[in-house]
Design a protein around this motif. Sequence first.
Motif, PDB file in Angstrom:
ATOM      1  N   HIS A 214       0.750  -1.313  -0.131  1.00  0.00           N
ATOM      2  CA  HIS A 214      -0.087   0.103  -0.075  1.00  0.00           C
ATOM      3  C   HIS A 214       0.850   1.336  -0.039  1.00  0.00           C
ATOM      4  O   HIS A 214       0.200   2.350   0.267  1.00  0.00           O
ATOM      5  N   VAL A 215       2.134   1.086  -0.129  1.00  0.00           N
ATOM      6  CA  VAL A 215       3.220   2.213  -0.156  1.00  0.00           C
ATOM      7  C   VAL A 215       3.649   2.565  -1.544  1.00  0.00           C
ATOM      8  O   VAL A 215       4.106   1.577  -2.242  1.00  0.00           O
ATOM      9  N   LEU A 216       3.628   4.119  -1.802  1.00  0.00           N
ATOM     10  CA  LEU A 216       4.328   4.378  -2.892  1.00  0.00           C
ATOM     11  C   LEU A 216       5.627   5.230  -2.620  1.00  0.00           C
ATOM     12  O   LEU A 216       5.536   6.136  -1.934  1.00  0.00           O
ATOM     13  N   GLU A 217       6.681   4.773  -3.281  1.00  0.00           N
ATOM     14  CA  GLU A 217       7.945   5.422  -2.801  1.00  0.00           C
ATOM     15  C   GLU A 217       8.218   6.064  -4.112  1.00  0.00           C
ATOM     16  O   GLU A 217       8.451   5.732  -5.220  1.00  0.00           O
ATOM     17  N   VAL A 218       8.538   7.435  -4.130  1.00  0.00           N
ATOM     18  CA  VAL A 218       8.848   8.202  -5.006  1.00  0.00           C
ATOM     19  C   VAL A 218       9.978   8.904  -4.959  1.00  0.00           C
ATOM     20  O   VAL A 218      10.542   9.489  -3.592  1.00  0.00           O
TER      21      VAL A 218
END
Length: 261
Positions: free
Chosen positions: A13-17
Amino acid sequence: MTENPIRTERRGHVLEVTLDRPKANAIDLQTSRIMGEVFTGFRDDPELRVAIITGAGQKFFCPGWDLKAAAGGDAVDGDYGKGGFGGLQEMRALNKPVIAAVNGIACGGGLELMLSADIILAADHAQFALPEIRSGTVADAASVKLPKRIPYHIAMEMLFTGRWIDAEEAARWGMVNRLLPADRLLDEARALADHLASGPPLVFAAIKEIVREAEDMKFQDAMNRITRSQFETVETLYRSEDQKEGARAFAEKRDPVWKGR
């Protein structure tokens, strides 16, 4: 310009940018527009609950506006894309937690980008400044945000003089949540993101809307808006399956299973 200035990675559920524009991770108009699309996608994807924004390398988080691109024709008042500069500063209805993992220098628009996050973790070698005064321009978003985040006199000194502060001083004034050794920064940011992602997304959404909308309200005016069902996220929460699940889990002495609906 780097062909792919923004790297993204989904972990559950995590987006790393990751901002990746050598040598300094500066942001030009095209990069800002890409970031706007990335964070719009994050906002609108029901499977994503938390985002991390960081920079590539260990020297620069982001120095802000790309002056070389400006010299080449990028207008400072050009089209930054959705969400304004860096895709975060003016993103509407972004009701999900955003963590900044500040891996190095954050100055100018990079410091403003950092301030757009909800929680800020910083490497212990990071440095911060608002040097716009030296080039005869204004750090507009920082002029709005920073005096509300740290002591007024410290914020005004940074805005008026452009002086640099180190990570320890930034932590002392409450500009960042905590400092970490560089080699632990992303691990800690990911652990925190995973912890938040396991929490109730509808509650986080309600918290963010209330905090955002109530910033310039009197206390009773904000409370009146809540009791009159004028916060959409709060009403969604109160009518949700998650609200019932929280009560059931408490009564049954077990961990709740949040579905975000």
